[in-house]
Design an enzyme around this catalytic site. Sequence first.
Site, mmCIF file in Angstrom:
data_model
loop_
_atom_site.group_PDB
_atom_site.id
_atom_site.type_symbol
_atom_site.label_atom_id
_atom_site.label_comp_id
_atom_site.label_asym_id
_atom_site.label_seq_id
_atom_site.Cartn_x
_atom_site.Cartn_y
_atom_site.Cartn_z
ATOM 1 N N HIS A 207 36.943 55.282 -20.038
ATOM 2 C CA HIS A 207 36.188 56.613 -20.074
ATOM 3 C C HIS A 207 34.869 56.516 -21.091
ATOM 4 O O HIS A 207 34.665 55.671 -22.038
ATOM 5 C CB HIS A 207 36.566 57.809 -20.957
ATOM 6 C CG HIS A 207 36.043 59.180 -20.833
ATOM 7 N ND1 HIS A 207 36.021 59.589 -19.940
ATOM 8 C CD2 HIS A 207 35.556 59.574 -22.544
ATOM 9 C CE1 HIS A 207 35.160 60.773 -20.094
ATOM 10 N NE2 HIS A 207 35.012 60.982 -21.400
ATOM 11 N N GLU B 109 23.151 22.692 9.462
ATOM 12 C CA GLU B 109 22.248 23.933 9.209
ATOM 13 C C GLU B 109 20.397 23.574 9.908
ATOM 14 O O GLU B 109 19.814 22.377 9.782
ATOM 15 C CB GLU B 109 21.429 24.247 7.559
ATOM 16 C CG GLU B 109 20.305 25.609 8.103
ATOM 17 C CD GLU B 109 21.209 27.367 8.440
ATOM 18 O OE1 GLU B 109 22.213 27.649 8.113
ATOM 19 O OE2 GLU B 109 20.267 27.317 9.165
ATOM 20 N N LEU C 2 18.041 53.060 6.925
ATOM 21 C CA LEU C 2 18.191 54.203 6.170
ATOM 22 C C LEU C 2 17.784 53.283 4.865
ATOM 23 O O LEU C 2 16.649 53.996 4.209
ATOM 24 C CB LEU C 2 19.447 54.258 6.065
ATOM 25 C CG LEU C 2 19.924 55.571 5.516
ATOM 26 C CD1 LEU C 2 19.349 56.680 6.151
ATOM 27 C CD2 LEU C 2 20.754 55.751 5.492
ATOM 28 N N GLY D 160 15.908 53.021 14.856
ATOM 29 C CA GLY D 160 17.559 52.972 14.370
ATOM 30 C C GLY D 160 17.206 53.477 12.740
ATOM 31 O O GLY D 160 17.217 52.939 11.925
#
Lengths: 496, 634
Positions: free
Chosen positions: B604, B123, B332, B326
Amino acid sequence: MAFSPLSNAATSATAKPTLSFSSSLYPWPRRFQSSAPLPRRRRFVSIQSKIREIFMPALSSTMTEGKIVSWVKSEGDVLSKGESVVVVESDKADMDVETFYDGILAAIVVPEGETAPVGAPIGLLAETEDEIAEAKAKAAAKSGSASAPPSPTKTEADTTFDTPAVTATPAPAIPQPPRATPGSSKPSGKVVATPFAKKLAKQHKVDINKLVGTGPYGRVTPEDVEAAAGIKPSKPAVPAAQPAPVAAAAAPSKPAGAAPLPPPLPGSTVVPFTTMQAAVSKNMMESLTVPTFRVGYPVLTDALDTLYEKVKPKGVTMTALLAKAAAMALAQHPVVNATCKDGKSFTYNSSINIAVAVAINGGLITPVLQDADKLDLYLLSQKWKELVEKARSKQLQPHEYNSGTFTLSNLGMFGVDRFDAILPPGQGAIMAVGASKPTVVADADGFFSIKSKMLVSPSTSTQNTWCFFRIHLCHNHILSCRYCWVCHSSLISIKL
Amino acid sequence: MQSSLSLSFSPGSSSAAPAPRSRVPPDFLHIAAPQTLASLRFYGIRREVLGFSSLRRFGCHFSRRVHVVSHERPPRRLSASASDNGSASKSFDYDLVIIGAGVGGHGAALHAVEKGLKTAIIEGDVVGGTCVNRGCVPSKALLAVSGRMRELQNDHHLKALGLQVDAAGYDRKGVADHANNLATKIRNNLTNSMKSLGVDILTGVGTILGPQKVKYGKDNVVTARDIIVATGSVPFVPKGIQVDGKLSALKASILIHKIEVSIILLLETIIHRDYFTKYLFFSPLNGFFHYFITCLCLEKPTGKTVITSDHALKLEFIPDWIAIVGSGYIGLEFSDVYTALGSEVTFVEALDQLMPGFDPEISKLAQRVLINPRNIDYHTGVFASKITPAKDGKPVTIELIDAKTKEPKDTLEVDAALIATGRAPFTQGLGLENINVVTQHGFIPVDECMRVVDANGNLVPHLYCIGDANGKMMLAHAASAQGISVVEQVTGNDHVLNHLSIPAACFTHPEISMVGLTEPQAREKAQKEGFEVRIAKTSFKANTKALAENEGEGLAKLIYRPDNGEILGVHILGLHAADLIHEASNAIALGTRIQDIKYAVHAHPTLSEVIDELFKSAKVHSEVSSPASEPVAV
């Protein structure tokens, strides 16, 4: 989603009833049949006045009414066949409703957020620009009875409804978002307006090109549009924009959250606050966040009364006298005229604006005598009269009621002899003035006499209190001539 | 095919991506080879290996490319040792070296250890890469804040729930710290997980010197049987746009290093003492020296007005009005954050439609839910041809030109601009020239199995590239999946990743998620291959849990083949959409058909019933393809 929201609700506001026309499906043959004998001019009229109605479509078999989620188009937008015009929420889902005709969206009859029964007209589509005004007039007539289903008794024309056609497949067409407005909305050069300002302008029909922006770089801000539209900001667009300490902001909400209100007694009626009452209530709640400090001081008003008697015939009121006295005192002690906004510093105000609380029908307002220290007593009185008149007719401009730096509240005329005034947010101090009445007083030599005495009680934010004390203690001469405010009423007499 | 999803810039602008590397003549190939052996002693890592020669593997490449078969691959060693952390084969330092410790590299490393490979990860910047430090992770922290702000600001919504909340406020620094702390925490988790498994973390910029040979840092060289390139990407900034934000940390560290070395060399020449280098580098002075140069190199963090997501995530200031260039995922998500914190937003989108990567129906709904009600406006079909940062009391100016005619259209004056035009692969200093690999639009060319293809169209032996650097699908989890797939291949298992089963999510409020094909893509495919496509849709409005939350806004859309029940794509916009997509993506990955999955039971009331109903509402012609497993008597 091919709903046909449009019928050829042919309208002929200008045409005579005999001049029936319409159904865009077969307009020509019909017109020829019916209008052949008519003069040419009339036929022309009939072509001109073609306004179609956009109906609330039946989006499902169980749907009886629909809610307008949003108008994709705005009034004045040019529509072409197949474009989405409005989004309707049924009991099942939201659906885009498309137009089957080209035209101009002349009027929106049912605005966003409202519901209309299936088949009711929700908007009007004009064919040419010339018809827009006519359509608008029609819309105005309609909006009164917008909730009523389309009346079959319409006599003006042989209305033909296109049955809303519902197809099983969704619109295959790629949705066409409305073109971004800014490019087209400012043809006359550089008017820069923020997105929210543009949205508000559209909503309130304000021409953004005519506004002068007050925002950074001269841009038009939402506040500018609201001011132009004559509305008070309903709520700060961004209550959170300032990095205000959360605790302080949340403080006023605590009492509301902590103690749930008891249920209203049976038979009681609930009357919501008017806007003004709500504003007063809000201000009062806000005042709780400022620690205040109240002092009361009796002052002898014999000199003041004499002065008042002298100037009263010239139209000077007690309010003006008190305002003038306060203003002159503030000129000497600017710290009391200062505001403490952030808890760390004083903001010294450059002018002394005395706000005076006035009860008006249904509320309270504080017209402001600007630069009260500079105006003379007569001008001040005259100004005050104007302000009170304006306040009564609710014509005060914002700067005429919210620019005060010090507030005066006088209940003396009602015989109230003492009370505490609530410090308005953003101001350094307020002074409550009680009634002046004859009182037995003993002087230093132990002699009794009857003097007019008045109790004044200034409330000040504790940030200013320290300075307040300093004024009192260090300026013995002020103390000695009674309370500093009223001591200055004698100054007035000197001036006179 | 799916990469277009994450790249919001248009095909036109993608040509403006960093210029492809010029092809390097073959003579340069082994230029760095002589240095290699010396480096081993720095390591001192010599392990006796219990390696077995593995059978030559005919992996996923076997049937795919003709030229691949003809390409001679050296025999491969499979480390079948019992040792947990793996031990390298005799002739290599490691079985697997991964260049880049982002999410892709991390996923590959963990899986490699599980498979018994001796693994190292190189890294050059910070562990965690873009996702953890400058991407998904800190942005989720900001979005968590924006979501709560939205709830607290929505009077109507609160009232409907019977709640009373007065003005909500925030502290910018507190929000920024939350994002930063989260990144730090996740980075540490990542580092620790690798350390505890025995992955060697080598610090320095990794450069490929030749086949199976990598240099890292100044002059450390390691050899590995297989190498995975996972160097990721950096924000893509189109031409003409001046970013006045800081240098990226990596660029800065390279620059600092170069300056340090040159100063030291200079001092050496002046003082004529050859031990100077060593002395200075190991003295405490070095720290001060390094700090001093760092301060010189890094620009002051004030007055940044044209930024990329790297800087925006630090939330150094919140402009009143920001233009976002963009309108893809990144744009967004930031619009969600900024509008919740009180900014107004103007989108600049090169294509004719906002959110071009999404299914058209979803983007239409998203516009209604995420754009129109907020303080956002937009310009579509325009390029931001020139952006000038705020300077000398002037605002940021953005010149817009028509995307097609290139004619000037408008000039915006805003307080800040965020460039979210996608991301460009980061392959600088990777040494691709040493192995004759030429990037395509900056991306490293790979085949279906992530094997790197060189300039002549041949596979580079033992070299793989995963994640953003190969541009197949620029998503963190895609990189990780590709890494796992590569490890599977190098350990002898044939494995090809189905990119169509990789879900994607946009964490706005409400969220958007998707997997597989969009409706136009599916219809195009259907036309080509001659099958029928059908659409099923369910609304969140009909879901009990969504209604309980008072968040009924939303849509789930299923694109499927009615003839055999194959799921082609699922798109969801609604509450917790990002968590709901996995039932569909798993079904696609496992090849589960609608007629089977529709019998699966959902608790549910949960949001997952939206998907349940979606499957149930699909009309499939064929019968149950494989009956459910044997019934169990209870």
